[in-house]
Write an enzyme that holds these catalytic residues in place. Structure first.
Site, PDB file in Angstrom:
ATOM      1  N   ARG A   1       8.979  -4.988 -12.185  1.00  0.00           N
ATOM      2  CA  ARG A   1       7.803  -5.463 -11.461  1.00  0.00           C
ATOM      3  C   ARG A   1       6.830  -4.316 -11.157  1.00  0.00           C
ATOM      4  NH1 ARG A   1       7.735 -10.098  -8.445  1.00  0.00           N
ATOM      5  NH2 ARG A   1       9.949 -10.301  -8.838  1.00  0.00           N
ATOM      6  N   THR A   2       7.337  -3.259 -10.566  1.00  0.00           N
ATOM      7  CA  THR A   2       6.475  -2.139 -10.182  1.00  0.00           C
ATOM      8  C   THR A   2       5.931  -1.418 -11.418  1.00  0.00           C
ATOM      9  OG1 THR A   2       7.746  -1.867  -8.155  1.00  0.00           O
ATOM     10  CG2 THR A   2       6.385  -0.023  -8.816  1.00  0.00           C
TER      11      THR A   2
ATOM     12  N   LYS B   1      22.223  13.038 -19.080  1.00  0.00           N
ATOM     13  CA  LYS B   1      23.084  14.108 -19.617  1.00  0.00           C
ATOM     14  C   LYS B   1      23.149  15.281 -18.647  1.00  0.00           C
ATOM     15  CE  LYS B   1      21.645  13.043 -24.369  1.00  0.00           C
ATOM     16  NZ  LYS B   1      20.172  12.979 -24.576  1.00  0.00           N
TER      17      LYS B   1
ATOM     18  N   ARG C   1       9.589   6.642 -10.277  1.00  0.00           N
ATOM     19  CA  ARG C   1      10.476   5.964  -9.351  1.00  0.00           C
ATOM     20  C   ARG C   1      11.847   6.607  -9.512  1.00  0.00           C
ATOM     21  NH1 ARG C   1      10.075   0.684  -7.244  1.00  0.00           N
ATOM     22  NH2 ARG C   1      11.994  -0.117  -6.367  1.00  0.00           N
TER      23      ARG C   1
ATOM     24  N   HIS D   1       7.649   3.774  -0.473  1.00  0.00           N
ATOM     25  CA  HIS D   1       7.114   3.020  -1.603  1.00  0.00           C
ATOM     26  C   HIS D   1       5.637   2.769  -1.277  1.00  0.00           C
ATOM     27  CE1 HIS D   1       6.779   0.553  -4.997  1.00  0.00           C
ATOM     28  NE2 HIS D   1       7.415  -0.531  -4.622  1.00  0.00           N
TER      29      HIS D   1
END
Ligand code: ZN
Lengths: 302, 150
Positions: free
Chosen positions: A50-51, A79, A100, A128
């Site tokens: 969504r974001t 890794k 994010r 956020h």
């Protein structure tokens, strides 16, 4: 000067108003080729479709190009590469980094190790801020102003980062807050202290009653997330308590609008969707305009 | 003065006095005293009129920077420093809590970036009276009794 967008708490009243007005401008003129020739990286160490789609739409509408990844499992960080090394590497390619991350403070740290502006698209349970700006824009758009409004927040007020950030962002605008939450999920003390210091009026309830709804300009609903509970018995107890139904809106103010950061689970009944006071779907669309404003601000384009 | 110090006289250097006994070794490690090449005397469980038992650390030919000394305020705010020059107390100092603390305290949030990347921690001191720290990265607040030194 680093123009990264990391936390709403870094922004003054004037800066927030500027961003809100810029979002309004992009709603009127969404297609602006100001990012022509620019490359924006979307680094999603934690998936959030969504974001990410909202940000990528914003970049595309501004005429920019997008590179990046949508899941850390496919990158070198799986890794064992440090965040620093990933950010340094991407800084060689991109004019802007939208990231994010599942770790709290990741965006702040990234903004300190590169000259490329960082936009925080969520750092764990911490911040956020683009969600906050789209919430603020939605309030501004539906009420015609940000000042002197009564905002009622319902649900998970303990872990809900959107609640904490919206509280911080609204604190400049003389709000009255009403908080409705079960004991287990009530607002943390630090936010109560913050409001006391800033002389912000607030009231707390455990009952989600029409009386509270009828005194509100904005009803901000949040979902109670299962993963927040260590005790699932506790979750089962509270999850169905704060459900908004259409019947509860009978005596509400004409200007009331219902917001929700989405996705919802069952805290807003389907019969609310057709009520003109429901605003959560439009709210999500405002996210693109708010993010266009944030991106241009980070790149110093007005 | 010499009697009060209870340990042999120092020609030049720093005497850290009035350390709560149980914090003596933390003081040593915060200031990195174990890595010094100069003579160091550590007194432990000494009698003190004020404190009952106290600790004392004497470091020859070493004068600390203000911000080094102020790190002690997190664990031993009551300490007093005597700066000795030519066997005389040239200066007395008390510690005060700095505005920010870098690379000394561990963040108590396991999901904080500082616990997952090779990087120093950084806290702002948001309440000097009650000693409350706020992580510059994950923004959680840490109360005095929850402070863990790195
Ligand atoms: Zn932290």
């Amino acid at each position: 000067m680093n123009r990264s967008f990391v936390s709403i708490a870094d922004y003054s009243k004037e800066e927030i108003l500027h961003l809100v007005r810029r979002a309004e401008y992009f709603e009127q003129y969404p297609n602006q080729k100001v990012l022509e020739g620019k490359v924006c990286a979307t680094l999603f160490f934690e998936p959030s479709t969504r974001t990410r789609l909202s940000f990528e739409t914003a970049v595309n509408r501004l005429g920019g190009r997008v590179i990046g990844f949508s899941d850390a499992a496919t990158t070198s960080s799986s890794k064992g590469e440090t965040l620093k090394d990933t950010i340094k590497m991407v800084s060689n390619y991109a004019d802007l980094i939208i990231m994010r991350h599942y770790l709290e403070g990741a965006a702040r740290y990234a903004s300190e190790i590169t000259d490329v502006p960082i936009i925080n698209a969520g750092d764990g349970a911490n911040q956020h801020p683009s969600q906050t700006l789209l919430d603020l824009y939605s309030i501004y758009k539906t009420q015609g102003r940000l000042t002197d409004l009564t905002i009622t927040m319902v649900g998970d007020l303990k872990y809900g980062r959107t609640v904490h950030s919206l509280l911080t962002g609204m604190s400049h605008f003389n709000p009255i807050f009403r908080f409705v939450a079960p004991e287990e999920l009530h607002l943390p003390d630090i936010y109560r202290q913050f409001m006391d210091i800033n002389n912000i009026r607030y009231y707390e309830y455990t009952d989600f009653s029409p009386e509270v709804i009828n005194q509100s300009d904005i009803l901000y609903m949040t979902r109670v997330q299962r993963e927040r509970f260590t005790d699932l018995v506790e979750y089962e107890k509270v999850k169905n308590i704060y459900v908004l139904t259409n019947a509860m809106l009978k005596g509400s103010r004409d200007n009331l609008r219902i917001l929700h950061p989405l996705p919802r689970v069952n805290e807003i009944a389907q019969d609310v969707d057709d009520n003109p006071k429901s605003y959560y779907f439009e709210q999500a669309r405002n996210g693109v305009y708010a993010r266009q404003a944030i991106i241009c601000n980070a790149l110093n384009l007005k | 003065m010499k009697k009060e110090l209870q340990v042999a006289a120092l020609e030049n250097g720093t005497v850290i006095d009035h350390i709560p006994s149980e914090q003596v070794f933390k003081v040593v490690s915060i200031l990195g005293i174990e890595h010094l090449k100069t003579p160091v005397t550590i007194g432990y469980s000494l009698d003190s009129k004020k404190m009952g038992k106290k600790g004392i650390v004497k470091i020859s030919n070493k004068f600390f920077e203000e911000d080094e000394i102020n790190r002690l305020s997190l664990i031993a705010p009551s300490v007093k420093l005597n700066i000795i020059r030519d066997y005389e107390v040239a200066e007395k100092k008390q510690v005060s809590l700095p505005d920010s603390v870098t690379g000394l305290v561990k963040c108590n949030n396991p999901k904080c970036i500082t616990n997952n990347e090779p990087m120093p921690t950084h806290f702002s001191v948001i309440d000097k009276e009650n000693v409350t720290l706020k992580c510059h990265y994950c923004e959680i607040k840490i109360k005095k009794e929850d402070i863990i030194l790195l």
